[in-house]
Design a protein around this motif. Structure first.
Motif, PDB file in Angstrom:
ATOM      1  N   VAL A 159      -0.782  -6.332  11.060  1.00 57.46           N
ATOM      2  CA  VAL A 159      -0.327  -6.429   9.679  1.00 57.46           C
ATOM      3  C   VAL A 159       0.157  -5.040   9.267  1.00 57.46           C
ATOM      4  N   LEU A 160       1.425  -4.947   8.912  1.00 57.07           N
ATOM      5  CA  LEU A 160       2.016  -3.663   8.556  1.00 57.07           C
ATOM      6  C   LEU A 160       2.084  -3.518   7.042  1.00 57.07           C
ATOM      7  N   ALA A 161       1.496  -2.438   6.534  1.00 57.32           N
ATOM      8  CA  ALA A 161       1.565  -2.174   5.101  1.00 57.32           C
ATOM      9  C   ALA A 161       2.945  -1.625   4.740  1.00 57.32           C
ATOM     10  N   ARG A 162       3.296  -1.712   3.493  1.00 60.50           N
ATOM     11  CA  ARG A 162       4.515  -1.063   3.027  1.00 60.50           C
ATOM     12  C   ARG A 162       4.365   0.445   3.242  1.00 60.50           C
ATOM     13  N   SER A 163       5.384   1.083   3.779  1.00 63.79           N
ATOM     14  CA  SER A 163       5.357   2.524   4.110  1.00 63.79           C
ATOM     15  C   SER A 163       4.292   2.826   5.158  1.00 63.79           C
ATOM     16  N   PHE A 164       4.153   1.924   6.146  1.00 62.53           N
ATOM     17  CA  PHE A 164       3.167   2.134   7.208  1.00 62.53           C
ATOM     18  C   PHE A 164       3.553   3.317   8.092  1.00 62.53           C
ATOM     19  N   THR A 165       2.563   3.840   8.836  1.00 65.43           N
ATOM     20  CA  THR A 165       2.784   4.977   9.723  1.00 65.43           C
ATOM     21  C   THR A 165       3.311   4.483  11.068  1.00 65.43           C
ATOM     22  N   LEU A 166       4.545   4.816  11.365  1.00 62.21           N
ATOM     23  CA  LEU A 166       5.196   4.303  12.571  1.00 62.21           C
ATOM     24  C   LEU A 166       4.532   4.816  13.843  1.00 62.21           C
ATOM     25  N   SER A 167       4.155   6.088  13.875  1.00 61.83           N
ATOM     26  CA  SER A 167       3.596   6.667  15.103  1.00 61.83           C
ATOM     27  C   SER A 167       2.299   5.973  15.505  1.00 61.83           C
ATOM     28  N   ALA A 168       1.419   5.720  14.552  1.00 67.32           N
ATOM     29  CA  ALA A 168       0.147   5.072  14.864  1.00 67.32           C
ATOM     30  C   ALA A 168       0.384   3.656  15.382  1.00 67.32           C
TER      31      ALA A 168
ATOM     32  N   GLN B 185       1.545  -9.803  18.119  1.00 65.58           N
ATOM     33  CA  GLN B 185       2.476 -10.306  17.121  1.00 65.58           C
ATOM     34  C   GLN B 185       2.398  -9.423  15.879  1.00 65.58           C
ATOM     35  N   VAL B 186       3.547  -9.227  15.236  1.00 66.58           N
ATOM     36  CA  VAL B 186       3.583  -8.582  13.926  1.00 66.58           C
ATOM     37  C   VAL B 186       3.602  -9.708  12.903  1.00 66.58           C
ATOM     38  N   LEU B 187       2.574  -9.777  12.094  1.00 69.87           N
ATOM     39  CA  LEU B 187       2.376 -10.907  11.196  1.00 69.87           C
ATOM     40  C   LEU B 187       2.950 -10.625   9.805  1.00 69.87           C
ATOM     41  N   GLY B 188       3.537 -11.640   9.216  1.00 71.07           N
ATOM     42  CA  GLY B 188       4.070 -11.486   7.872  1.00 71.07           C
ATOM     43  C   GLY B 188       4.295 -12.838   7.231  1.00 71.07           C
ATOM     44  N   ASN B 189       4.282 -12.879   5.909  1.00 71.44           N
ATOM     45  CA  ASN B 189       4.493 -14.157   5.228  1.00 71.44           C
ATOM     46  C   ASN B 189       5.935 -14.332   4.762  1.00 71.44           C
ATOM     47  N   THR B 190       6.813 -13.389   5.134  1.00 73.99           N
ATOM     48  CA  THR B 190       8.240 -13.524   4.858  1.00 73.99           C
ATOM     49  C   THR B 190       9.017 -13.014   6.073  1.00 73.99           C
ATOM     50  N   ARG B 191      10.322 -13.211   6.042  1.00 69.64           N
ATOM     51  CA  ARG B 191      11.181 -12.703   7.111  1.00 69.64           C
ATOM     52  C   ARG B 191      11.652 -11.276   6.820  1.00 69.64           C
ATOM     53  N   HIS B 192      11.248 -10.726   5.693  1.00 66.05           N
ATOM     54  CA  HIS B 192      11.752  -9.424   5.274  1.00 66.05           C
ATOM     55  C   HIS B 192      11.296  -8.314   6.208  1.00 66.05           C
ATOM     56  N   LEU B 193      12.179  -7.357   6.429  1.00 62.94           N
ATOM     57  CA  LEU B 193      11.824  -6.176   7.204  1.00 62.94           C
ATOM     58  C   LEU B 193      10.789  -5.356   6.435  1.00 62.94           C
ATOM     59  N   ILE B 194       9.901  -4.715   7.176  1.00 62.72           N
ATOM     60  CA  ILE B 194       8.864  -3.867   6.574  1.00 62.72           C
ATOM     61  C   ILE B 194       9.210  -2.419   6.890  1.00 62.72           C
ATOM     62  N   ALA B 195       9.399  -1.607   5.860  1.00 61.63           N
ATOM     63  CA  ALA B 195       9.800  -0.212   6.041  1.00 61.63           C
ATOM     64  C   ALA B 195       8.589   0.678   6.295  1.00 61.63           C
ATOM     65  N   SER B 196       8.703   1.538   7.289  1.00 59.06           N
ATOM     66  CA  SER B 196       7.659   2.522   7.567  1.00 59.06           C
ATOM     67  C   SER B 196       7.844   3.734   6.652  1.00 59.06           C
ATOM     68  N   SER B 197       6.915   4.671   6.716  1.00 55.09           N
ATOM     69  CA  SER B 197       6.995   5.855   5.861  1.00 55.09           C
ATOM     70  C   SER B 197       8.178   6.746   6.221  1.00 55.09           C
ATOM     71  N   CYS B 198       8.699   6.620   7.448  1.00 54.32           N
ATOM     72  CA  CYS B 198       9.858   7.423   7.848  1.00 54.32           C
ATOM     73  C   CYS B 198      11.169   6.679   7.650  1.00 54.32           C
ATOM     74  N   GLY B 199      11.094   5.430   7.168  1.00 55.31           N
ATOM     75  CA  GLY B 199      12.301   4.669   6.882  1.00 55.31           C
ATOM     76  C   GLY B 199      12.683   3.645   7.934  1.00 55.31           C
TER      77      GLY B 199
ATOM     78  N   ALA C 154      10.582  -5.912  11.870  1.00 58.46           N
ATOM     79  CA  ALA C 154      10.599  -7.313  11.449  1.00 58.46           C
ATOM     80  C   ALA C 154       9.343  -8.031  11.941  1.00 58.46           C
ATOM     81  N   PRO C 155       8.734  -8.859  11.110  1.00 57.62           N
ATOM     82  CA  PRO C 155       7.619  -9.692  11.583  1.00 57.62           C
ATOM     83  C   PRO C 155       8.086 -10.617  12.720  1.00 57.62           C
ATOM     84  N   THR C 156       7.194 -10.885  13.642  1.00 57.01           N
ATOM     85  CA  THR C 156       7.511 -11.791  14.750  1.00 57.01           C
ATOM     86  C   THR C 156       6.785 -13.118  14.617  1.00 57.01           C
ATOM     87  N   SER C 157       5.903 -13.210  13.632  1.00 60.08           N
ATOM     88  CA  SER C 157       5.131 -14.440  13.437  1.00 60.08           C
ATOM     89  C   SER C 157       4.738 -14.552  11.973  1.00 60.08           C
ATOM     90  N   GLY C 158       4.522 -15.776  11.525  1.00 67.78           N
ATOM     91  CA  GLY C 158       3.986 -15.977  10.193  1.00 67.78           C
ATOM     92  C   GLY C 158       2.487 -15.700  10.169  1.00 67.78           C
TER      93      GLY C 158
END
Length: 332
Positions: A21-30, A56-70, A74-78
């Protein structure tokens, strides 16, 4: 909002399955270090097949999730049944984001917890779990950088910043950065094999994985030491300048007696632990003097001195000028 994303079907031999589960502005390196350790452990060399592991990268939408570096992912599963995963890893990022995940994702994490699926907070993902009430009764490991913020927001939770990661029954937490690879390697070793772990680390050009007992590579007061007990004690001192702890408590926290801790400090730092601790407290006092309008007695009490007079004498002895003189120079 639900999504029709269909997760990639792994091979029948999969031994480890992790959802992210990726938070908004997640840390890409980690995130990248964790998932690449998993990818490389799953197959031979760098073939990257989902043979022994799946993710799997989980998400409830198809929207791209931006990391803190920009960079966006994209989620790969609901938000599928959490019971199909061995772990769910929540990757945090910038703390200034007031709503790092949405309510539906929070509900998904609570559902996972109810099903006893282990939840791991990566980087500031621990803040997300704590905010959802999912870290109660568990020890939390955070980066030294975020320790004070965590204590202020969640004063009732037990937190430490002297270790890289921690697995506490059905909860895990990781300081982030390169320690994400260490934690992922530990999980690979538990669920797949040491050979799979070794393959992943060699391809990633990592000599060896650090254990959960490894101390975070922070060097407070620029004191150089290769002794993990001393380094851990320094980090604990640095993080407890407001709510001070006794030297015996400090010694016990790193597995030593008071006498052993004193000998260690004198040998490695050429100062007693009490002297080093006082330097930490005075450094914090100096910051408060320059960055706040707090009175001398308020600052003295904040950093563990019983009187403004004693505080002023120790401050002048350490920095060559009294607290009042320091403030006077700043106002010119």
């Amino acid at each position: 909002m639900t999504t029709n994303l269909k997760p990639i079907t792994p091979a029948a031999t999969v031994r480890l399955k992790i959802g992210f589960v990726l938070a908004r502005s997640f840390t890409l390196s980690a995130f990248a270090l964790f998932i690449d350790t998993l990818r490389l452990a799953s197959d031979e060399l760098d073939k990257s097949g989902r043979v022994r592991a799946d993710w799997q990268v989980l998400g409830n939408t198809r929207h791209l999730i931006a990391s803190s570096c920009g960079v966006q992912v994209a989620p790969t599963s609901g938000l599928v049944d959490p019971g199909q995963f061995d772990y769910i890893v929540i990757v945090g990022g910038l703390l200034k984001n007031e709503h790092p995940i949405d309510d539906e994702t929070v509900a998904f994490l609570k559902k996972a917890a109810a099903k006893k699926v282990p939840l791991i907070g990566l980087c500031t993902g621990t803040f997300i779990l704590a905010e959802a009430g999912l870290m109660a009764g568990h020890v939390v490991c955070v980066s030294w950088l975020h320790y004070q913020a965590f204590r202020e927001r969640f004063p009732d939770l037990k937190v430490r910043s002297d270790r890289l990661f921690n697995l506490d029954r059905t909860r895990g937490s990781c300081a982030g950065g390169s320690s994400a690879a260490d934690m992922a390697a530990h999980i690979v070793r538990l669920h797949i094999s040491r050979e799979a772990e070794r393959n992943a680390l060699e391809v990633l050009q990592i000599d060896r994985a650090r254990s959960h007992l490894h101390v975070q590579p922070r060097k407070p007061l620029a004191i150089e030491s290769n002794d993990p007990r001393l380094n851990a004690a320094l980090i604990i001192m640095e993080q407890n300048t407001e709510n001070t702890i006794s030297i015996p408590e400090l010694a016990a926290s790193v597995g030593l007696s008071r006498r052993q801790l004193e000998r260690l400090f004198m040998e490695k730092a050429k100062m007693s632990p009490a002297h080093v601790y006082r330097k930490f407290r005075l450094e914090r006092a100096k910051r408060l003097l320059t960055q706040t309008d707090a009175s001398l007695i308020e600052i003295a009490l904040d950093v563990g001195f019983e009187s403004a007079g004693h505080f002023s004498r120790m401050f002048a002895k350490t920095f060559g000028q009294s607290p009042r003189e320091l403030r006077a120079t700043l106002s010119k």
